[in-house]
Design an enzyme around this catalytic site. Structure first.
Site, PDB file in Angstrom:
ATOM      1  N   CYS A 165      -4.461  12.462  12.682  1.00 10.17           N
ATOM      2  CA  CYS A 165      -4.949  11.073  12.606  1.00 10.17           C
ATOM      3  C   CYS A 165      -4.991  10.583  14.058  1.00 10.17           C
ATOM      4  CB  CYS A 165      -4.056  10.225  11.735  1.00 10.17           C
ATOM      5  SG  CYS A 165      -2.564   9.719  12.563  1.00 10.17           S
ATOM      6  N   LYS A 225       0.851  -1.208   0.000  1.00 10.41           N
ATOM      7  CA  LYS A 225       0.000   0.000   0.000  1.00 10.41           C
ATOM      8  C   LYS A 225       0.880   1.250   0.000  1.00 10.41           C
ATOM      9  CE  LYS A 225      -1.594   1.553   4.093  1.00 10.41           C
ATOM     10  NZ  LYS A 225      -1.277   2.945   4.457  1.00 10.41           N
ATOM     11  N   ASN A 226       1.893   1.247   0.832  1.00 10.23           N
ATOM     12  CA  ASN A 226       2.684   2.468   1.030  1.00 10.23           C
ATOM     13  C   ASN A 226       3.656   2.746  -0.102  1.00 10.23           C
ATOM     14  OD1 ASN A 226       1.244   2.917   3.291  1.00 10.23           O
ATOM     15  ND2 ASN A 226       2.867   2.344   4.738  1.00 10.23           N
ATOM     16  N   ARG A 269      -8.301  -0.363   5.193  1.00 12.37           N
ATOM     17  CA  ARG A 269      -7.483   0.645   4.516  1.00 12.37           C
ATOM     18  C   ARG A 269      -6.172   0.038   4.042  1.00 12.37           C
ATOM     19  NH1 ARG A 269      -6.767   6.260   7.339  1.00 12.37           N
ATOM     20  NH2 ARG A 269      -5.620   6.378   5.396  1.00 12.37           N
ATOM     21  N   ASP A 315       5.250   0.789  11.837  1.00  5.80           N
ATOM     22  CA  ASP A 315       4.000   0.154  11.393  1.00  5.80           C
ATOM     23  C   ASP A 315       3.856  -1.270  11.895  1.00  5.80           C
ATOM     24  OD1 ASP A 315       3.877   1.769   8.106  1.00  5.80           O
ATOM     25  OD2 ASP A 315       3.502   2.479  10.139  1.00  5.80           O
ATOM     26  N   ARG A 345       0.651  14.561  12.875  1.00  7.26           N
ATOM     27  CA  ARG A 345       1.135  14.216  11.525  1.00  7.26           C
ATOM     28  C   ARG A 345       1.432  15.487  10.706  1.00  7.26           C
ATOM     29  NH1 ARG A 345      -0.510   8.947  10.171  1.00  7.26           N
ATOM     30  NH2 ARG A 345       0.979   9.050   8.442  1.00  7.26           N
TER      31      ARG A 345
HETATM   32  C1  EPZ Z   1       4.562   6.891   5.944  1.00  9.31           C
HETATM   33  O1  EPZ Z   1       3.856   7.984   6.508  1.00  9.31           O
HETATM   34  C2  EPZ Z   1       3.602   5.708   5.992  1.00  9.31           C
HETATM   35  N1  EPZ Z   1       2.405   6.033   5.226  1.00  9.31           N
HETATM   36  C3  EPZ Z   1       3.212   5.401   7.443  1.00  9.31           C
HETATM   37  O2  EPZ Z   1       2.420   4.225   7.427  1.00  9.31           O
HETATM   38  C4  EPZ Z   1       4.485   5.109   8.240  1.00  9.31           C
HETATM   39  O3  EPZ Z   1       4.130   4.900   9.582  1.00  9.31           O
HETATM   40  C5  EPZ Z   1       5.441   6.302   8.113  1.00  9.31           C
HETATM   41  O4  EPZ Z   1       5.734   6.562   6.719  1.00  9.31           O
HETATM   42  C6  EPZ Z   1       6.763   6.038   8.826  1.00  9.31           C
HETATM   43  O5  EPZ Z   1       7.384   4.903   8.286  1.00  9.31           O
HETATM   44  C7  EPZ Z   1       2.454   5.943   3.877  1.00  9.31           C
HETATM   45  O6  EPZ Z   1       3.482   5.627   3.301  1.00  9.31           O
HETATM   46  C8  EPZ Z   1       1.190   6.252   3.141  1.00  9.31           C
HETATM   47  P1  EPZ Z   1       6.904  10.200   7.736  1.00  9.31           P
HETATM   48  P2  EPZ Z   1       4.493   9.478   6.423  1.00  9.31           P
HETATM   49  O7  EPZ Z   1       6.813  11.471   6.993  1.00  9.31           O
HETATM   50  O8  EPZ Z   1       5.219   9.629   5.137  1.00  9.31           O
HETATM   51  C9  EPZ Z   1       7.370  13.503  11.083  1.00  9.31           C
HETATM   52  C10 EPZ Z   1       0.591   2.875   7.862  1.00  9.31           C
HETATM   53  O9  EPZ Z   1       0.256   2.362   8.935  1.00  9.31           O
HETATM   54  N2  EPZ Z   1       7.103  14.472  10.016  1.00  9.31           N
HETATM   55  O10 EPZ Z   1       8.016   9.237   7.416  1.00  9.31           O
HETATM   56  O11 EPZ Z   1       3.417  10.438   6.753  1.00  9.31           O
HETATM   57  C11 EPZ Z   1       6.156  12.640  11.411  1.00  9.31           C
HETATM   58  O12 EPZ Z   1       5.305  13.291  12.341  1.00  9.31           O
HETATM   59  C12 EPZ Z   1       1.050   4.315   7.824  1.00  9.31           C
HETATM   60  O13 EPZ Z   1       0.653   2.271   6.753  1.00  9.31           O
HETATM   61  C13 EPZ Z   1       7.245  15.833  10.283  1.00  9.31           C
HETATM   62  O14 EPZ Z   1       7.569  16.241  11.403  1.00  9.31           O
HETATM   63  O15 EPZ Z   1       5.528   9.408   7.631  1.00  9.31           O
HETATM   64  C14 EPZ Z   1       6.798  11.401  11.990  1.00  9.31           C
HETATM   65  O16 EPZ Z   1       7.114  11.630  13.359  1.00  9.31           O
HETATM   66  C15 EPZ Z   1       0.843   5.016   9.157  1.00  9.31           C
HETATM   67  N3  EPZ Z   1       7.010  16.731   9.287  1.00  9.31           N
HETATM   68  C16 EPZ Z   1       8.118  11.279  11.207  1.00  9.31           C
HETATM   69  O17 EPZ Z   1       8.341  12.558  10.611  1.00  9.31           O
HETATM   70  C17 EPZ Z   1       6.654  16.334   8.016  1.00  9.31           C
HETATM   71  O18 EPZ Z   1       6.470  17.192   7.132  1.00  9.31           O
HETATM   72  C18 EPZ Z   1       8.073  10.256  10.095  1.00  9.31           C
HETATM   73  O19 EPZ Z   1       6.928  10.533   9.309  1.00  9.31           O
HETATM   74  C19 EPZ Z   1       6.510  14.949   7.766  1.00  9.31           C
HETATM   75  C20 EPZ Z   1       6.748  14.035   8.772  1.00  9.31           C
END
Ligand code: EPZ
Length: 424
Positions: free
Chosen positions: A117, A22-23, A399, A307, A122
């Site tokens: 969420c 999915k991701n 989802r 995850d 997020r």
């Molecule tokens: C992706 O989300 C995945 N979703 C998430 O999976 C996964 O948990 C996450 O990566 C971490 O591996 C998809 O790929 C659709 P990040 P993403 O940006 O890209 C912070 C699932 O269960 N951050 O790597 O949104 C954030 O708060 C989902 O399948 C900022 O501060 O995650 C987090 O603490 C849930 N500012 C960290 O970075 C930003 O602009 C990592 O988030 C972006 C992120």
């Protein structure tokens, strides 16, 4: 609304295939918007609610999408809009992935803020920082991100992410591939999903160096064309299915996986006493008589994935001893704990650290899903709990898991999907 009704106590056994990731599928679909003509064919796209939601958004933008449940074809030759509306974005925050492609191709994007969420705010500040570095003007107006670039084309830049972000790395890549000049992305995510995105972008004609490393160099090109690409397998679904084997004391083989994408999790299964055998595209897990406690810290790839944090906590309720699980990615991703404790687990939370006392006998009852991986965790707990567990609101589960009950049934679980009414 649907629930899963599980009668626990059965040892799972047998083999099931993992679905497409999915991701990885979501950024691949977004990247297809960069092609000015023709149709891109994405293979192994899982039939999930998030995929259908994102397809609805891309269609709203003017893309023509054809999906047979496995291959998703996207023709972005006649796009009509650059606005991603709130009513679609609020259903799936990964809709933010259209920001980079729309800005790169049309010089303008209007994307609703995704909102929070179940496990925290997020933020998307890093996405916006990357677009500004590439020359876009970004403002927030009435809950929408309004991004424009003078002259219509982004300029190559140096982007350094202060923390590792999968989504922001993906958006920066999809914006940089059409920018004028060279872009370097520092502290880029190296998740397999980003490696897959780089592969598809290169197949479309992008010039990317450093794929799979934390420093990416992108030489912008004038245009990209369509391509065919096979999606990677879902490493989190595969790990969840292996956990179903481990928590029930069974032996489970998951096929259609890339074992190297699961290395850290497989190491933890072995630390917990499981025997793990891998070959080129499958993993076989055999449970021990007694599961052993483990300590886990969820971090960016290649370390233990956040995850899998909820699913691992469910497993550790059955392990002998006290396990400490810390989530360094999402500090509030613990909504599953109160529901696990209602099943009879003994888990304490302090900030972003869970202490799991095991083994604890779980007793089935009705539990509530709060987010995608929390619902998977509750299903796993239901497989080992005595009696019947009802997991409510499994629209969360749908989802990210392609009818997981069918795969668990194939492994011998006593599990059934039923519809029900919720009275507020
Ligand atoms: C992706 O989300 C995945 N979703 C998430 O999976 C996964 O948990 C996450 O990566 C971490 O591996 C998809 O790929 C659709 P990040 P993403 O940006 O890209 C912070 C699932 O269960 N951050 O790597 O949104 C954030 O708060 C989902 O399948 C900022 O501060 O995650 C987090 O603490 C849930 N500012 C960290 O970075 C930003 O602009 C990592 O988030 C972006 C992120």
């Amino acid at each position: 609304m649907d629930k899963l009704v599980i009668r626990g106590g059965r040892k799972l056994g047998g083999a099931v295939p993992a679905s497409g990731s999915k991701n990885a599928a979501l950024p691949l679909m977004a990247a297809a918007l960069l092609s000015e003509n023709g149709t891109s064919d994405l293979h192994r796209i899982p039939d999930l609610k998030d995929i259908r939601t994102f397809s609805a958004l891309l269609t709203r933008l003017g893309a023509v999408i054809d999906y047979d449940g496995a291959t998703l074809s996207i023709d972005a030759g006649n796009m009509e809009s650059v606005q991603a509306p709130y009513e679609l974005v609020k259903q799936m925050r990964a809709s933010i992935y259209v920001l980079g492609p729309l800005l790169a191709r049309f010089g303008h994007a209007s994307v609703s803020l995704p909102g929070g969420c179940a496990f925290g705010p997020r933020p998307i500040d890093l996405h916006l920082m990357a677009m500004e570095k590439l020359g876009a003007t970004v403002t927030i107006d009435k809950g929408y991100i309004e991004a424009t670039v003078k002259g219509g084309r982004l300029n190559g830049a140096h982007i350094d992410f202060p923390i590792s972000s999968v989504g922001a790395t993906g958006n920066a890549l999809m914006a940089a591939v059409l920018a004028d000049g060279v872009t370097t992305i520092g502290n880029a995510s190296i998740e397999p999903e980003i490696v897959a995105l780089c592969g598809f972008l290169e197949a479309m004609g992008a010039d990317i160096e450093g794929t799979g490393t934390t420093t990416l160099v992108v030489r912008g090109v004038r245009s990209l064309g369509p391509a065919r690409f096979s999606n990677i397998f879902d490493r989190i679904e595969a790990a969840t299915l292996l956990t179903a084997g481990a928590i029930t004391g069974g032996t489970v083989r998951v096929t259609d996986v890339e074992p190297s994408h699961l290395a850290t999790v497989l190491g933890k299964f072995e630390e917990a006493g499981c025997s793990v055998v891998t070959d080129t595209e499958s993993v076989t897990l055999q449970s021990p008589e007694t599961l052993l406690r483990t300590d886990v810290i969820a971090n960016p790839y290649p370390l233990f994935p956040t995850d899998m944090q909820a699913q691992w906590i469910a497993l550790m309720t059955q392990a002998k001893g006290i396990s400490e699980i810390i989530d360094r990615v999402y500090h509030e991703r613990f909504n599953h704990i109160p529901e696990l404790n209602r099943l009879g687990a003994h888990i304490e939370i302090r900030e972003n650290e869970a202490t799991v006392h095991g083994p604890k006998r779980l007793t089935g009852t009705t539990v509530m899903s709060t987010d995608l991986r929390a619902s998977a965790c509750l299903v796993l707990a239901g497989l080992v709990a005595e009696g019947v567990t009802e997991v409510l609101r499994i629209y969360h589960l749908d989802r990210g898991y392609e009818r997981i009950e069918n795969k668990l049934l194939a492994l011998g679980a006593d599990i059934e999907r039923q519809s029900y009414q919720e009275f507020r």
